[in-house]
Enzyme design. Sequence first.
Site, PDB file in Angstrom:
ATOM      1  N   TYR A  72      15.067 -32.595  -5.405  1.00 40.26           N
ATOM      2  CA  TYR A  72      14.583 -33.267  -4.195  1.00 40.26           C
ATOM      3  C   TYR A  72      13.596 -34.360  -4.566  1.00 40.26           C
ATOM      4  O   TYR A  72      13.608 -35.443  -3.984  1.00 40.26           O
ATOM      5  CB  TYR A  72      13.922 -32.264  -3.240  1.00 40.26           C
ATOM      6  CG  TYR A  72      13.613 -32.901  -1.901  1.00 40.26           C
ATOM      7  CD1 TYR A  72      14.548 -32.872  -0.875  1.00 40.26           C
ATOM      8  CD2 TYR A  72      12.408 -33.563  -1.683  1.00 40.26           C
ATOM      9  CE1 TYR A  72      14.292 -33.488   0.335  1.00 40.26           C
ATOM     10  CE2 TYR A  72      12.144 -34.180  -0.479  1.00 40.26           C
ATOM     11  CZ  TYR A  72      13.088 -34.146   0.538  1.00 40.26           C
ATOM     12  OH  TYR A  72      12.829 -34.758   1.727  1.00 40.26           O
ATOM     13  N   PHE A 107      22.002 -63.372   8.836  1.00 36.52           N
ATOM     14  CA  PHE A 107      23.022 -62.366   8.549  1.00 36.52           C
ATOM     15  C   PHE A 107      22.894 -61.285   9.630  1.00 36.52           C
ATOM     16  O   PHE A 107      21.784 -60.982  10.077  1.00 36.52           O
ATOM     17  CB  PHE A 107      22.890 -61.760   7.148  1.00 36.52           C
ATOM     18  CG  PHE A 107      23.995 -60.786   6.877  1.00 36.52           C
ATOM     19  CD1 PHE A 107      25.288 -61.237   6.678  1.00 36.52           C
ATOM     20  CD2 PHE A 107      23.765 -59.425   6.887  1.00 36.52           C
ATOM     21  CE1 PHE A 107      26.331 -60.352   6.502  1.00 36.52           C
ATOM     22  CE2 PHE A 107      24.814 -58.529   6.705  1.00 36.52           C
ATOM     23  CZ  PHE A 107      26.097 -58.993   6.502  1.00 36.52           C
ATOM     24  N   THR A 108      24.037 -60.719  10.012  1.00 35.84           N
ATOM     25  CA  THR A 108      24.083 -59.821  11.179  1.00 35.84           C
ATOM     26  C   THR A 108      23.011 -58.725  11.156  1.00 35.84           C
ATOM     27  O   THR A 108      22.141 -58.676  12.033  1.00 35.84           O
ATOM     28  CB  THR A 108      25.480 -59.175  11.267  1.00 35.84           C
ATOM     29  OG1 THR A 108      25.791 -58.590  10.002  1.00 35.84           O
ATOM     30  CG2 THR A 108      26.531 -60.218  11.610  1.00 35.84           C
ATOM     31  N   ASP A 127      17.105 -61.662  -0.006  1.00 36.32           N
ATOM     32  CA  ASP A 127      18.257 -60.783   0.174  1.00 36.32           C
ATOM     33  C   ASP A 127      19.084 -60.929  -1.107  1.00 36.32           C
ATOM     34  O   ASP A 127      19.810 -61.905  -1.287  1.00 36.32           O
ATOM     35  CB  ASP A 127      19.056 -61.194   1.406  1.00 36.32           C
ATOM     36  CG  ASP A 127      20.218 -60.252   1.682  1.00 36.32           C
ATOM     37  OD1 ASP A 127      20.677 -59.584   0.745  1.00 36.32           O
ATOM     38  OD2 ASP A 127      20.672 -60.204   2.843  1.00 36.32           O
ATOM     39  N   LYS A 132      27.559 -54.275  -2.858  1.00 37.43           N
ATOM     40  CA  LYS A 132      28.219 -55.547  -3.152  1.00 37.43           C
ATOM     41  C   LYS A 132      28.155 -55.788  -4.675  1.00 37.43           C
ATOM     42  O   LYS A 132      28.883 -55.159  -5.409  1.00 37.43           O
ATOM     43  CB  LYS A 132      27.551 -56.676  -2.373  1.00 37.43           C
ATOM     44  CG  LYS A 132      27.123 -56.306  -0.940  1.00 37.43           C
ATOM     45  CD  LYS A 132      28.273 -56.226   0.059  1.00 37.43           C
ATOM     46  CE  LYS A 132      27.872 -55.691   1.425  1.00 37.43           C
ATOM     47  NZ  LYS A 132      26.825 -56.338   2.160  1.00 37.43           N
ATOM     48  N   ARG A 177      34.399 -63.790  11.398  1.00 38.50           N
ATOM     49  CA  ARG A 177      33.029 -64.269  11.215  1.00 38.50           C
ATOM     50  C   ARG A 177      32.886 -65.517  12.071  1.00 38.50           C
ATOM     51  O   ARG A 177      33.026 -66.642  11.590  1.00 38.50           O
ATOM     52  CB  ARG A 177      32.731 -64.581   9.743  1.00 38.50           C
ATOM     53  CG  ARG A 177      32.340 -63.375   8.915  1.00 38.50           C
ATOM     54  CD  ARG A 177      31.099 -62.727   9.447  1.00 38.50           C
ATOM     55  NE  ARG A 177      30.605 -61.600   8.650  1.00 38.50           N
ATOM     56  CZ  ARG A 177      30.082 -60.481   9.166  1.00 38.50           C
ATOM     57  NH1 ARG A 177      30.045 -60.306  10.475  1.00 38.50           N
ATOM     58  NH2 ARG A 177      29.594 -59.545   8.399  1.00 38.50           N
ATOM     59  N   PHE A 181      30.584 -56.952  16.809  1.00 34.64           N
ATOM     60  CA  PHE A 181      31.845 -57.181  16.107  1.00 34.64           C
ATOM     61  C   PHE A 181      32.431 -55.912  15.495  1.00 34.64           C
ATOM     62  O   PHE A 181      33.633 -55.805  15.320  1.00 34.64           O
ATOM     63  CB  PHE A 181      31.665 -58.252  15.013  1.00 34.64           C
ATOM     64  CG  PHE A 181      30.654 -57.891  13.958  1.00 34.64           C
ATOM     65  CD1 PHE A 181      29.307 -58.103  14.161  1.00 34.64           C
ATOM     66  CD2 PHE A 181      31.065 -57.322  12.754  1.00 34.64           C
ATOM     67  CE1 PHE A 181      28.374 -57.761  13.183  1.00 34.64           C
ATOM     68  CE2 PHE A 181      30.147 -56.985  11.779  1.00 34.64           C
ATOM     69  CZ  PHE A 181      28.799 -57.199  11.996  1.00 34.64           C
TER      70      PHE A 181
END
Length: 470
Positions: free
Chosen positions: A85, A137-138, A228, A271, A395, A462
């Site tokens: 943990y 960005f969303t 980001d 990514k 998009r 979306f």
Amino acid sequence: MTTRHPETTGRQLGRRSWAEPWKIKMVEPLRITTPEERERALAQAGYNTFLLRSEDVYIDLLTDSGTSAMSDRQWAGMMLGDEAYAGSRNFYALEEAVREYYGYRHVLPTHQGRGAEHLISQVAIKPGQYVPGNMYFTTTREHQERAGGTFVDVIIDEAHDPASEHPFKGNIDLAKLADLIARAGADQIAYVSLAGTVNMAGGQPVAMANVRAVRELCDQHGIKVFLDATRMVENAFFIAEREPGYEGRPVAEILREFCSYTDGAWMSAKKDSLVNIGGWLALNDETLFEEASNLVIVFEGLHTYGGLAGRDMQALAIGIAESVSDDHIRSRIGQIRYLGDLLDGAGIPFVKPVGGHAIFLDARRFYPHLEQDQFPAQTLAAELYLDSGIRSMERGIVSAGRNPKTGDHNRPKLELTRLTIPRRVYTQAHMDIVAEAVEAVYASRESAKGLVMTFEPRYLRFFQARFDRL
Ligand SMILES: *Cc1c(COP(=O)(O)O)cnc(C)c1O
């Protein structure tokens, strides 16, 4: 990993081909559906490719998020999971990898990128402040708005023009940023939200000279810059290829330098980092880090696992090291360019230059007869699926959502359908099939009728919106 390609080792015979720097050890069969099956599946999914079952999909280009193939080393790393943990040794491996390759001081794991976006937004935005960024960005903007911030787009104008061949379409327009600082006052700027590459602009990179200039401007006003870093390795590849002074430099070196101009970063490891789940938040500032590491316990999990299993952190630590290999990144982006060249040869309109993770088809130029309110990019994604079982995503106006103040649709200039390429998953033959399908849909473009939205979720619509044929 300094394997040399035939191109560099071959005798002077002109340009030689490159190939993927891996071979396949395990395969997953693909299912090909009939046109009738696809018609039924798409109607059931409300003409939204996010609502299709993946077993009804042939080549899945919905996203490059969490869809990468892990290496044998990463799978071996999964067996070394220390599922304690607290204080798992896999956490320390992850912390070490982020420090070594990205260069930040403090690291918090999160279940994925948006977990880290939530934390940074909560600790660094005061209600009423502005958050300038290089295109929205969303999920990033959603968390900034939930923290009471207002996103302001300060990307260069070229980013909104799908035909512009600017080599760094992700750059921040320094005049726009300076103007916002002058109008709002530096204390009303939460931080600069810088993304490399810019997903919504078509995976377009930010130049090293640009981040350096942003850093300088922000230093004059005491403003922080957060990155980001989701596709920052791909961004580094473009710098090595295009920016004077960086030609041919190792991607790992460029990544470190770029990050050094920022105060911290959030990451969707799904990514660049070649894992199926995971993320992190990294901060240099002691006080902000303390607040974030307190908050991570409330929303993600203890600060040494943040919602991840130990084995996931180990696979991620290994994935980070693999992701900065020059051979890897070159073949990753080379595959997308291969597809881009095929489409270009067929006269298909898409965002130029080809970006880091996807081809963005220009739905406005596919369907000039459709109004933006008839969802051209959503229509194109539907048509492509019907043609061949290839899954892409919208998009455009659907992704852009509504203005929280006026309630009207946000109407982005870019109305795009994204063919996103997973890392190390599909072969060159799959890219041939994709190009042929896009050509077929383009050939029958005049018969497309558009869609009407029949169900609209309140947040990030979306993902779950439903449509019907007009
Ligand atoms: C995917 C993505 C995110 C969000 O990360 P998740 O892992 O999907 O939560 C943030 N920024 C960019 C640029 C992304 O592409």
